[in-house]
Design a protein around this motif. Structure first.
Motif, PDB file in Angstrom:
ATOM      1  N   ALA A  22      14.202  14.773   0.388  1.00 31.84           N
ATOM      2  CA  ALA A  22      14.806  15.774  -0.496  1.00 31.84           C
ATOM      3  C   ALA A  22      14.357  15.451  -1.913  1.00 31.84           C
ATOM      4  N   ALA A  23      14.306  16.480  -2.772  1.00 31.26           N
ATOM      5  CA  ALA A  23      13.761  16.263  -4.108  1.00 31.26           C
ATOM      6  C   ALA A  23      14.461  17.134  -5.136  1.00 31.26           C
ATOM      7  N   VAL A  24      14.583  16.590  -6.350  1.00 31.37           N
ATOM      8  CA  VAL A  24      15.048  17.338  -7.514  1.00 31.37           C
ATOM      9  C   VAL A  24      13.921  17.329  -8.533  1.00 31.37           C
ATOM     10  N   ILE A  25      13.531  18.522  -9.007  1.00 26.27           N
ATOM     11  CA  ILE A  25      12.494  18.611 -10.027  1.00 26.27           C
ATOM     12  C   ILE A  25      13.040  19.412 -11.196  1.00 26.27           C
ATOM     13  N   ALA A  26      12.834  18.875 -12.404  1.00 27.62           N
ATOM     14  CA  ALA A  26      13.367  19.484 -13.615  1.00 27.62           C
ATOM     15  C   ALA A  26      12.256  19.630 -14.644  1.00 27.62           C
ATOM     16  N   GLY A  27      12.198  20.796 -15.299  1.00 27.68           N
ATOM     17  CA  GLY A  27      11.190  21.010 -16.325  1.00 27.68           C
ATOM     18  C   GLY A  27       9.784  20.838 -15.794  1.00 27.68           C
ATOM     19  N   ALA A  28       9.470  21.492 -14.668  1.00 27.44           N
ATOM     20  CA  ALA A  28       8.217  21.247 -13.958  1.00 27.44           C
ATOM     21  C   ALA A  28       6.992  21.503 -14.825  1.00 27.44           C
ATOM     22  N   ALA A  29       6.006  20.614 -14.693  1.00 24.03           N
ATOM     23  CA  ALA A  29       4.721  20.742 -15.378  1.00 24.03           C
ATOM     24  C   ALA A  29       3.608  20.908 -14.355  1.00 24.03           C
ATOM     25  N   PHE A  30       2.506  21.528 -14.782  1.00 21.45           N
ATOM     26  CA  PHE A  30       1.289  21.636 -13.983  1.00 21.45           C
ATOM     27  C   PHE A  30       1.503  22.414 -12.689  1.00 21.45           C
ATOM     28  N   GLY A  31       2.479  23.323 -12.666  1.00 20.18           N
ATOM     29  CA  GLY A  31       2.759  24.051 -11.437  1.00 20.18           C
ATOM     30  C   GLY A  31       1.581  24.856 -10.938  1.00 20.18           C
ATOM     31  N   MET A  32       0.740  25.330 -11.850  1.00 21.09           N
ATOM     32  CA  MET A  32      -0.384  26.160 -11.430  1.00 21.09           C
ATOM     33  C   MET A  32      -1.464  25.374 -10.704  1.00 21.09           C
ATOM     34  N   THR A  33      -1.379  24.046 -10.704  1.00 17.55           N
ATOM     35  CA  THR A  33      -2.414  23.248 -10.049  1.00 17.55           C
ATOM     36  C   THR A  33      -2.212  23.144  -8.542  1.00 17.55           C
ATOM     37  N   PHE A  34      -1.046  23.514  -8.031  1.00 18.22           N
ATOM     38  CA  PHE A  34      -0.778  23.345  -6.599  1.00 18.22           C
ATOM     39  C   PHE A  34      -1.308  24.527  -5.800  1.00 18.22           C
ATOM     40  N   THR A  35      -1.936  24.247  -4.674  1.00 19.53           N
ATOM     41  CA  THR A  35      -2.458  25.309  -3.832  1.00 19.53           C
ATOM     42  C   THR A  35      -1.316  26.033  -3.125  1.00 19.53           C
ATOM     43  N   ALA A  36      -1.487  27.333  -2.951  1.00 18.31           N
ATOM     44  CA  ALA A  36      -0.444  28.142  -2.304  1.00 18.31           C
ATOM     45  C   ALA A  36      -0.202  27.681  -0.876  1.00 18.31           C
ATOM     46  N   ASP A  37      -1.263  27.355  -0.169  1.00 18.64           N
ATOM     47  CA  ASP A  37      -1.112  26.935   1.228  1.00 18.64           C
ATOM     48  C   ASP A  37      -0.298  25.655   1.337  1.00 18.64           C
ATOM     49  N   SER A  38      -0.548  24.708   0.443  1.00 16.81           N
ATOM     50  CA  SER A  38       0.175  23.439   0.539  1.00 16.81           C
ATOM     51  C   SER A  38       1.646  23.616   0.183  1.00 16.81           C
ATOM     52  N   LEU A  39       1.948  24.428  -0.826  1.00 19.71           N
ATOM     53  CA  LEU A  39       3.353  24.672  -1.171  1.00 19.71           C
ATOM     54  C   LEU A  39       4.090  25.344  -0.023  1.00 19.71           C
ATOM     55  N   ALA A  40       3.406  26.244   0.662  1.00 23.18           N
ATOM     56  CA  ALA A  40       4.034  26.952   1.789  1.00 23.18           C
ATOM     57  C   ALA A  40       4.422  26.005   2.912  1.00 23.18           C
ATOM     58  N   GLU A  41       3.770  24.843   2.963  1.00 24.32           N
ATOM     59  CA  GLU A  41       4.072  23.869   4.007  1.00 24.32           C
ATOM     60  C   GLU A  41       5.220  22.936   3.631  1.00 24.32           C
ATOM     61  N   VAL A  42       5.686  23.016   2.391  1.00 22.69           N
ATOM     62  CA  VAL A  42       6.769  22.132   1.946  1.00 22.69           C
ATOM     63  C   VAL A  42       8.094  22.684   2.454  1.00 22.69           C
ATOM     64  N   ARG A  43       8.753  21.921   3.305  1.00 23.15           N
ATOM     65  CA  ARG A  43       9.988  22.401   3.942  1.00 23.15           C
ATOM     66  C   ARG A  43      11.204  21.540   3.629  1.00 23.15           C
ATOM     67  N   ILE A  44      11.029  20.468   2.874  1.00 18.42           N
ATOM     68  CA  ILE A  44      12.196  19.642   2.575  1.00 18.42           C
ATOM     69  C   ILE A  44      13.093  20.361   1.559  1.00 18.42           C
ATOM     70  N   PRO A  45      14.381  20.035   1.514  1.00 15.88           N
ATOM     71  CA  PRO A  45      15.260  20.644   0.507  1.00 15.88           C
ATOM     72  C   PRO A  45      14.836  20.240  -0.901  1.00 15.88           C
ATOM     73  N   ILE A  46      14.766  21.233  -1.791  1.00 16.05           N
ATOM     74  CA  ILE A  46      14.392  20.979  -3.187  1.00 16.05           C
ATOM     75  C   ILE A  46      15.361  21.705  -4.106  1.00 16.05           C
ATOM     76  N   GLN A  47      15.826  20.982  -5.105  1.00 14.16           N
ATOM     77  CA  GLN A  47      16.635  21.558  -6.178  1.00 14.16           C
ATOM     78  C   GLN A  47      15.751  21.611  -7.425  1.00 14.16           C
ATOM     79  N   MET A  48      15.630  22.804  -8.031  1.00 14.49           N
ATOM     80  CA  MET A  48      14.787  22.988  -9.203  1.00 14.49           C
ATOM     81  C   MET A  48      15.621  23.359 -10.417  1.00 14.49           C
ATOM     82  N   TRP A  49      15.209  22.839 -11.580  1.00 15.92           N
ATOM     83  CA  TRP A  49      15.857  23.143 -12.844  1.00 15.92           C
ATOM     84  C   TRP A  49      14.797  23.573 -13.854  1.00 15.92           C
ATOM     85  N   GLN A  50      15.066  24.679 -14.542  1.00 16.42           N
ATOM     86  CA  GLN A  50      14.154  25.174 -15.561  1.00 16.42           C
ATOM     87  C   GLN A  50      14.916  25.409 -16.862  1.00 16.42           C
ATOM     88  N   ALA A  51      14.340  24.944 -17.972  1.00 20.81           N
ATOM     89  CA  ALA A  51      14.914  25.226 -19.286  1.00 20.81           C
ATOM     90  C   ALA A  51      14.604  26.670 -19.650  1.00 20.81           C
TER      91      ALA A  51
END
Length: 309
Positions: free
Chosen positions: A201-230
């Motif tokens: 499980a993961a918590v990510i806050a104020g994410a950086a470099f989001g555009m660098t991740f491939t769409a296919d790889s993100l689609a495979e991420v299935r763990i619970p994630i909590q995101m925070w954005q300013a």
């Protein structure tokens, strides 16, 4: 816990480097234990651990690892670490080699950061000799800014710098792009895959470099994630950083957008001497109560990890 004393030289060093994405104040509450462990590729990695009450009772505890933002240190999110430890978690945070307040030499080479955190997990699950037993089946990760990139990679996001370089050709005025102008990414050493399946499980806050991740790889991420954005992030401009991660994950994240928050509001409230020396790091917008926000933020982070680990 006693406060660490900040030397004058450190204030000057941070003042000179505060233009990086998310330099973290070194003035912070001490961890319960501070140690170093070997990096197989050379040198050592500094880390700190916060322990729950009764940690020596032999009962395996869930582990949360923390990755700081650019130019930070293991102490940078001490209030969140303390809240998690008070709630029964063992919390281990590291200082990323080459991207910290002492050494900014590789601060934009972010693809090496997931490897550092995996080494920390190795140490805590295999070599840790402290009083707390670690439940290796319950490991979570928390990351801020460049640390959010780090944790997204640990969760399975595969990254490539080419989209970032294209982005900066179109938006050279954006803050991150001005950094890349001064310290270009070394394409030959980029490590695209930092996945660590031990992170559940993961918590990510104020994410950086989001555009660098491939769409296919993100689609495979299935763990619970909590995101925070300013909501008013002036450093990592929407919709280029958090949104590609939020919208691309294969499992819908628990998403929080904090109206009125600036990028550095995810860092703890600054003590007066730090606020005087580094106002860019410590300021919030008029009417935004960083202290009250952190009470809510830490409570929600604790709840999330209780529910998912």
């Amino acid at each position: 816990m006693s406060l660490l004393r900040r030397p004058v030289a450190l204030i000057a060093a941070l003042a000179a480097c505060v233009t990086l994405v998310s330099a973290t104040p070194a003035l912070a509450q001490e961890a319960d234990r501070v140690f170093r462990f070997a990096d197989p590729e050379g040198g050592e990695i500094e880390a700190g651990v916060w322990l729950p009450e009764g940690a020596g009772d032999g009962v395996p505890r869930p582990l949360v690892v923390i990755s700081h933002g650019n130019l930070g240190s293991f102490q940078g999110h001490h209030d969140t670490a303390e809240a998690l430890a008070d709630a029964g978690f063992v919390v281990a945070a590291l200082t990323h080699p080459g991207d910290n307040w002492r050494d900014p030499s590789r601060s934009i080479q972010v693809s090496d950061r997931p490897r550092h955190v995996s080494l920390l997990i190795d140490h805590m699950t295999r070599d840790w000799t402290g009083p707390a037993a670690i439940d290796s089946a319950r490991i979570g990760a928390f990351g801020f800014s460049a640390g959010a990139f780090t944790v997204t990679a640990l969760a399975g996001g595969v990254s490539h710098p080419a989209p970032l370089l294209r982005h900066c050709e179109v938006h050279p005025e954006q803050f991150l792009c001005t950094l890349l102008e001064r310290q270009p990414i070394d394409l030959a050493t980029w490590r695209p895959n930092g996945h660590d399946p031990r992170v559940k499980a993961a918590v990510i806050a104020g994410a950086a470099f989001g555009m660098t991740f491939t769409a296919d790889s993100l689609a495979e991420v299935r763990i619970p994630i909590q995101m925070w954005q300013a909501g008013d992030d002036e450093i990592l401009i929407a919709p280029f950083h958090a949104e590609p991660i939020r919208d691309g994950l294969g499992r819908r994240p628990e998403f929080h957008r904090i109206d009125g928050a600036l990028h550095h509001d995810f860092l703890p409230v600054c003590p007066p001497e730090l606020a005087a020396s580094l106002p860019q790091l410590c300021r919030s917008q008029p009417g935004f109560d960083r202290a009250a926000f952190h009470q809510s933020f830490n409570r929600e982070v604790v709840r999330f990890f209780h529910e998912t680990l």
